[in-house]
Structure formats: structure tokens, C-alpha cells
Design an enzyme around this catalytic site. Sequence first.
Site, PDB file in Angstrom:
ATOM      1  CB  VAL A  90      -3.435  -6.746   3.384  1.00  0.00           C
ATOM      2  CG1 VAL A  90      -3.846  -6.881   4.980  1.00  0.00           C
ATOM      3  CG2 VAL A  90      -3.590  -5.465   3.157  1.00  0.00           C
TER       4      VAL A  90
ATOM      5  CB  ALA B 128      -4.426 -13.309   4.057  1.00  0.00           C
ATOM      6  CE  LYS B 129     -10.296 -11.730  -1.083  1.00  0.00           C
ATOM      7  NZ  LYS B 129     -11.150 -13.237  -0.582  1.00  0.00           N
ATOM      8  N   GLY B 130      -5.168 -10.585  -1.365  1.00  0.00           N
ATOM      9  CA  GLY B 130      -4.858  -9.454  -2.006  1.00  0.00           C
ATOM     10  C   GLY B 130      -5.503  -8.698  -3.177  1.00  0.00           C
TER      11      GLY B 130
END
Length: 423
Positions: free
Chosen positions: A67, A112-114
Site C-alpha cells: 500500500v 508505504a507499507k507491505g
Amino acid sequence: MTALSYVSEDKHSPWATHLAQVDRVLPYLGELSRWADTLRHPKRALIVDIPLEMDDGSVRHFEGYRVQHNLSRGPGKGGVRFHPDVTLDKVMALSAWMTVKCAAINLPFGGAKGGIRVDPRELSKKELERLTRRYTSEIGSIIGPQQDIPAPDVGTNPQVMAWMMDTWSMNVGMTSTGVVTGKPIHLGGSLGRVKATGRGVFVTGKVTAQRIGLELENARVAVQGFGNVGSVAAELFSQSGARVVTMQDHSATLHHSAGIDVAALIRWQQQHGSIAGFHGATTISHEAFWEQSCDILIPAALEGQITAESARKLVCRMVLEGANGPTLPEADDILTQRNITVVPDVICNAGGVTVSYFEWVQDFSSFFWSEDEINARLDKIMEQALLAIWQKSEQLAVSLRTAAYAVACERILTARKERGLYP
């Protein structure tokens, strides 16, 4: 409050917590509040299927996410989490907190992040490598040194970052060390990165102690979580003369009023994989952690740990949020009413992303700094950022969290306003 149809409607969900935090800062944004919906909508959310051939020949499917919440101030920046509780809602919230964190510390990144919903402890090393490489290939079109730069988080480490870097590099036909941070040192990683988040917690704690008149010498510290963040913070506080009296991880809660030998506990944890069974402290119940008297509480585990119920039980003078989103909004209100100072996650645990920024810069220049230089730069940036937030807090007569959001959101929304809308 704007709801999104594809996330949880639970008011205690991480994304709901982020939305509540945005709502609370709106009165302080002036004309920039026109752009506030930018903060309520992630720019891009990618859900990927990751088929994995297991060592026994069977095929399993895992769900992965990346994201990008906001890219107004620069490329996305945020970790990759391998954990069985990973959901889109959590990854969205974590990406949003990264947006605010990078702006609060004034780094040229967006958020962001995942993550992948998986328990990495159940996979062999080869299975973990295949999972990582397939995930990297699936999200490869939206990451890159100038697009979105992943980093380690819960369940990932420098080895995982090395696999991600290698996979992306092979797919684009050139070695690109700057596509991820948190890499092994000999692959372009930065000295000081492993301990950076915990060090940032200590630095912000030291500044806060001075502001509220708390002597660190003999101060009592309680830490939840004994990973890279909690263990490093505990070690640094212990070295400064404080007593770490209570420690909790997934396996046990330990208490020793005279102070736990943190160095010995770290060795025990490295040998046994957890703190359970450590002989230098008394084991107490999990719930009793929140009732132990201390001066400094450091939640350094997962989000949503300090509820309204636990906030009423706390006996401490300050909370240092080593974890992301550990305090629910209603708990925040209770802590404010009880005059317990909370140093919010978006500044308190920003040491990791700050040194990740240093790593990114060093990779571009192929010129690397010493660990002393890294720590000196980190300490200066953290101290200056926190003092600016203290100043905003006093100016607006609000909590440090609201002040941090006011500072960060003003920077984010000013960038959004000045860039304008395309087309």
C-alpha cells in the site's frame, strides 16, 4: 469521517484509529483542511496472490499487500511485515502512519507499507526465499529507488531484504542497492540501522524526561516486546542508569523490582528464542504487565495494545510508543486526562526510517558513513524534531500526538496543495 468499503468497520481497527487521529487534527489545519481527504484515502493498494511450492512438493497460496498511502513529499517508504495477522486494514494504517512519520521527522519520503499473511517460523529457509522472491516480483512494478523503498518490519530481516534487492535487480537487468533498505552491510546496508529504532526511542525518552523533570538515573522502565526495538531501548536505558523492572514478550512477562539484567536477558533470548524461563526475574501473568508501577512504559510490540481498560491501570509518568499504533484513541484521552505524557509513534519510533533514509542516500552516492556519524546525525534529527513538536504542543495547548499530526499534516497537505491535481 470517510469510510472505505474494503476495510474493517471495527472502530478499534488500525485504519479506524488513523482516521480518528486525522479527525482530531482538522481544527488546527486552517485552509489546508480542504485537502484532508488526501489523508483518508491511500493512493494505491495492491493485493497479490503468492503461490508457493513447498519443500514437500505441495503448493500453497498466500496473500500479500503493498500500500502506498501518500507520495506528495517523495517516494514511498515503509517496511514489509511477514505475520499471520497481516490484513489490508492493518497495512493501510501502517502506510498512513509512515506518511505522517516521515513528514513529522521531515524526511523527503511518502508513506508505504507491505506484508504477507504468513507465519515465517513455519517455513524453511528455502520456502521463505521463494515466498520473498515471488512477492517481490508481484509488487515489482510499483517499487523502486525513486518510487517506493521497502524495509524490514515484523517477521523480516536483512536476509529478506537481500532477496528482495536481488530479485528486483534481476528483473530490471541491473544491480540496484537502493530499492530496499535494512540490507546486510556488505550489500549496501548502513551501519547503525539494526539498532536505530530502539535508539530513537531512547533519544526521545531522554529528551522527554528532561522536559518533565524525570531523572533517568534509577528510573523504572517497563517494556512490552523484546525484538530489535524493545531490546535495544531496554539496553540503552539500562546503560543510562535506569532500571528495567518489567519485560514482556509473546512467551512471558518478567518482573524484578531491583532491575532486570538486560544484557543477560538478551543472551538468554538469543539462545532460547524467547524470554520465558529466564532465571533473573519473577514470571507474572500477562495481564499484570499493565499494573506494574514504573516511570517509563515502552510498548514495542504490535498495534492496539493500550486499550481504555489498560490505560486506566497504568502507573507511569510517560509512554514511549516504540510500536506503531499501540494506543487506541479512547485510551489516548484517558492518558491525557491522567497527565501521562505520551510520545507518539510517529516521532518516537522514527529512528528506523531516519537511518533508512541515511542508507538510501549512501547507496546513491556509494559513500558510506561511520556508525558514530550515523548515530550523531540520528540523535540530532530526532531531538530537533521532538523539540519542534513540543513547541507546537505548547503553542496549541494540545497533546504531543495532536501536535505531531499538526506539524506533519501541514507539511503533507502543503505539498499536496502546491503540486495541485493532475490533470
